[in-house]
Design a protein around this motif. Structure first.
Motif, mmCIF file in Angstrom:
data_model
loop_
_atom_site.group_PDB
_atom_site.id
_atom_site.type_symbol
_atom_site.label_atom_id
_atom_site.label_comp_id
_atom_site.label_asym_id
_atom_site.label_seq_id
_atom_site.Cartn_x
_atom_site.Cartn_y
_atom_site.Cartn_z
ATOM 1 N N ASP A 308 0.827 -1.205 0.000
ATOM 2 C CA ASP A 308 0.000 0.000 0.000
ATOM 3 C C ASP A 308 0.860 1.252 0.000
ATOM 4 O OD1 ASP A 308 -2.406 -1.329 -0.090
ATOM 5 O OD2 ASP A 308 -2.642 -1.407 2.091
ATOM 6 N N TYR A 309 1.986 1.228 0.737
ATOM 7 C CA TYR A 309 2.883 2.386 0.759
ATOM 8 C C TYR A 309 3.481 2.597 -0.628
ATOM 9 C CZ TYR A 309 6.715 5.512 1.894
ATOM 10 O OH TYR A 309 7.573 6.587 1.918
ATOM 11 N N TRP A 310 3.978 1.544 -1.252
ATOM 12 C CA TRP A 310 4.548 1.673 -2.589
ATOM 13 C C TRP A 310 3.502 2.218 -3.569
ATOM 14 C CZ3 TRP A 310 8.688 -2.142 -4.654
ATOM 15 C CH2 TRP A 310 9.679 -2.339 -3.696
ATOM 16 N N ALA A 311 2.264 1.738 -3.447
ATOM 17 C CA ALA A 311 1.211 2.152 -4.383
ATOM 18 C C ALA A 311 0.912 3.638 -4.269
ATOM 19 C CB ALA A 311 -0.053 1.337 -4.133
ATOM 20 N N ARG A 312 0.949 4.179 -3.057
ATOM 21 C CA ARG A 312 0.571 5.581 -2.847
ATOM 22 C C ARG A 312 1.705 6.562 -3.132
ATOM 23 N NH1 ARG A 312 -1.285 4.319 2.142
ATOM 24 N NH2 ARG A 312 0.174 5.830 3.008
ATOM 25 N N HIS A 313 2.938 6.184 -2.841
ATOM 26 C CA HIS A 313 4.023 7.160 -2.869
ATOM 27 C C HIS A 313 4.905 7.098 -4.112
ATOM 28 C CE1 HIS A 313 2.980 7.167 1.441
ATOM 29 N NE2 HIS A 313 3.434 8.399 1.441
ATOM 30 N N CYS A 314 4.877 6.018 -4.861
ATOM 31 C CA CYS A 314 5.747 5.912 -6.039
ATOM 32 C C CYS A 314 4.992 6.338 -7.297
ATOM 33 C CB CYS A 314 6.269 4.483 -6.204
ATOM 34 S SG CYS A 314 7.316 3.926 -4.827
ATOM 35 N N ASP A 315 5.760 6.827 -8.280
ATOM 36 C CA ASP A 315 5.192 7.268 -9.551
ATOM 37 C C ASP A 315 5.161 6.081 -10.514
ATOM 38 O OD1 ASP A 315 4.405 8.481 -11.857
ATOM 39 O OD2 ASP A 315 6.174 9.773 -12.077
ATOM 40 N N TRP A 316 3.965 5.619 -10.860
ATOM 41 C CA TRP A 316 3.806 4.456 -11.732
ATOM 42 C C TRP A 316 3.324 4.836 -13.132
ATOM 43 C CZ3 TRP A 316 6.151 0.702 -9.375
ATOM 44 C CH2 TRP A 316 6.092 0.603 -7.990
ATOM 45 N N SER A 317 3.248 6.103 -13.427
ATOM 46 C CA SER A 317 2.683 6.531 -14.704
ATOM 47 C C SER A 317 3.596 6.227 -15.889
ATOM 48 C CB SER A 317 2.381 8.034 -14.668
ATOM 49 O OG SER A 317 3.579 8.782 -14.444
#
Length: 641
Positions: A308-317
């Motif tokens: 959940d932390y990775w999903a919210r704070h990292c740029d996946w675009s």
């Protein structure tokens, strides 16, 4: 040396198919002369500019290297252009005994003006790590003259990039560095920290593969905490592969640690904007409130699960490729993956078991991701219908439906004819397909093959079969038998029934696993290396692919090109090999075999068996049980490992 053989060697074509990037070492220099048309009144290549000719050469080198060889034999002018594009990718070995040879090769390229042609330079080490390596000083000057260099691969693991080379790369920021951090013994564990320290803050680091093991949380954190600093200080890092695992291939079994063993991203820390992320194995952290018994002690995050932390704070675009075994991160970031092209949820040899909630997450991912995928690799579990996959049919070109090995354990993973028809009708752009299909009693599943032949643009297919195992202890397993002759027949059958004209299928890879009941009852059927050792595999390809009369070439993946040619001749002529010939042919295989031959029969003594399983029952390697000479009593082979 025969003139023809010398000509092909001159043009960098060996006796067999090249599988590496290392070009032929030659001291020959041919001076290019200005081209002149043979008939001035007609248009010819001589009328094109050098830039256009180079574009044509580069395109041909990508799709048909043999055509570049043909052009190189036309004139000295085209020979010089061909040599230029043939040296876009160069591999240099840093083995101690080859240093002088490698320097001589690069100097030869320099004297021919070919150093600027190099786009990719790869360093590797074929010696054992404890013997060390040598980075010759003249290489630094030669690298400076590679003005077209774009990518440098440092694969001399576990040794780090030399500091002097690293400093040179800093002065050439367009050069992208690809490297590996790995550790598998005490010496390499010390070197990996040096490698991390050197790479930290690098503007050149573009792709990084991390493969480390640990027993205690302390061992893991000694590597991953410095690695976190590296990931946060390399602004151009775009490709990352993580394989952080407990020791494999060990007699001891390790449960997941109760302590947290991961990177420890927290307080707004994040990964760089990646374009590719492969998670082979990673010890995700959990908050105590999550109820998980592992990865909780020392976990710095406030989320219940680290994903959940990775999903919210990292740029996946910017992410274009995502690979992970269970999809636990993928479904959390699905809405952010606006640029994703490839996803891989396929099981590997060391991937953990997936549960029902993992399967639901994968299905939800395919149904909700905003971008249409170009490539999908996913386990073919029972609850996965074709609808989530067909949703991507407007763009999907590669599909792999995997399953646990061996596939004969259950029907899960086998693609039914109904599913095949739905995939055929819903995936008009599909070019590559990998599936597990069942045989039809004692015959090949021709109905399934006809459906596969109906895919309008299918160019390459890989099919897995379960080789039927006998219920009794005799050597009469039930057919069908996968042999060189049957592989050729199946490939021709699919092309003959193709709905495209000319047939679109140009490559067929047939694989068959052979495990008898004794092996499965002993509980060793899930060993991937046992499955690989007791299986057979054939690749059928067309030589041209532009008509239904195209020549078909079949090769066994476990044999050399020389032995494959002998097998093709045997199948073509229907000839029975003598024991002496097979003894000579299999001598090389015996010297390289992974498994010992425990049979009391002498090598080269012919026996009759009905399939690969018969060879397994005699305790033999299956490598040579692949020739069908059309005898109704079975396959005539000779014993050899």
């Amino acid at each position: 040396m025969a003139p023809g053989h010398f000509l092909f060697k001159l043009l960098r074509i060996g006796a067999g198919r090249r599988t590496d990037l290392t070009p032929w070492r030659s001291g020959l220099i041919i001076t290019a002369r200005k081209p002149a048309p043979a008939e001035p009144g007609l248009r010819s290549l001589c009328d094109l500019s050098d830039e256009i000719i180079m574009l044509i050469m580069e395109y041909l080198q990508d799709i048909s290297p043999g055509s570049v060889v043909v052009l190189a034999s036309v004139s000295s002018f085209l020979y010089s252009k061909a040599r230029y594009v043939q040296h876009r990718h160069v591999t240099i070995s840093l083995k101690l005994s080859r240093a002088k040879n490698e320097i001589g090769f690069l100097r030869y390229l320099s004297s021919n003006g070919l150093l600027p042609a190099i786009r990719t330079l790869r360093f590797d080490l074929v010696d054992r790590p404890e013997k060390g390596y040598q980075f010759p000083l003249p290489l630094y000057d030669l690298i400076d003259r590679m003005t077209g260099l774009r990518d440098l691969y440092w694969e001399v693991f576990p040794y780090p990039v030399p500091v002097s080379l690293f400093e040179k790369l800093k002065q050439r920021t367009p050069v992208r560095l690809h490297t590996v951090i790995t550790a598998y013994n005490p010496q390499s564990r010390a070197l990996k920290l040096d490698h991390i320290n050197i790479l930290t803050g690098s503007p050149n680091l573009y792709s990084l593969r991390v493969s480390v093991d640990y027993v205690t949380a302390e061992e893991s954190l000694q590597t991953l905490r410095p690695l976190k600093g590296l990931l946060q200080t390399c602004p151009n890092l775009r490709k990352l592969s993580l394989d952080v695992h407990r020791p494999r291939f060990s007699c001891l079994s390790y449960d997941p640690a109760a302590e947290y063993c991961g990177l420890g991203l927290s307080g707004g820390e994040r990964l760089p904007p990646l374009e590719a992320l492969d998670i082979v194995e990673y010890p995700w952290g959990r908050d105590r409130s999550s109820g998980f018994p592992y990865g909780v002690i020392g976990y710095p995050g406030k989320d219940e699960v680290e994903e959940d932390y990775w999903a919210r704070h990292c740029d996946w675009s910017h992410l274009r490729r995502l690979a992970e075994p269970k999809g636990s991160l993928a479904h959390r970031i699905a809405q952010q993956l606006t640029a994703l092209d490839e996803v891989n949820f396929g099981w590997g040899f060391h991937s953990p078991a997936i549960y029902e909630h993992d399967k639901r997450a994968m299905i939800h991912f395919f149904q909700t991701i905003p971008s249409m995928l170009d490539s999908i690799v996913v386990p073919n579990f029972e609850s996965l219908s074709t609808a989530p996959i067909v949703r991507h049919g407007s763009r999907l070109r590669n599909l792999e439906l995997t399953c646990r090995l061996p596939c004969l354990w259950s029907r899960e993973g086998i693609v039914s004819n109904q599913d095949l028809m739905e995939l055929r009708d819903g995936l008009p752009q599909l070019q590559q397909l990998t599936i597990y299909i069942a045989t039809s009693g004692n015959d090949w599943p021709y109905d399934s093959l006809e459906i596969l032949s109906g895919f309008p643009r299918l160019h390459s297919a890989k099919l897995f079969f379960s080789l039927p195992a006998p219920k009794s202890k005799d050597d009469t397993p039930t057919p069908p038998y996968l042999t060189m002759a049957s592989a050729d027949s199946l490939f021709r059958y699919m092309r003959e029934h193709s709905t495209a004209d000319p047939p679109s299928l140009q490559r067929l890879h047939l694989c068959s696993n052979a495990l008898d009941n004794d092996f499965r009852l002993a509980g060793v059927g899930s060993d991937p290396y046992l499955v690989e050792a007791n299986s057979t595999s054939f690749i059928c390809e067309t030589s041209h692919g532009d008509s239904r009369q195209t020549e078909v070439i079949v090769a066994c993946t476990k044999l050399s090109e020389e032995l494959n040619e002998k097998m093709r001749r045997i199948v073509r002529e229907g000839e029975t090999p003598s024991p002496q010939r097979w003894a000579r042919s299999t001598s090389r295989l015996r010297s390289r075999g992974r498994y010992q031959n425990h049979s009391s029969r002498s090598c080269g003594q012919p026996i009759r068996v009905h399939s690969l399983t018969g060879v397994i029952k005699h305790g033999l390697s299956p490598l040579i049980c692949m020739v069908d000479i059309g005898n109704e009593n079975g396959v005539h082979v000779s014993i050899g490992s």
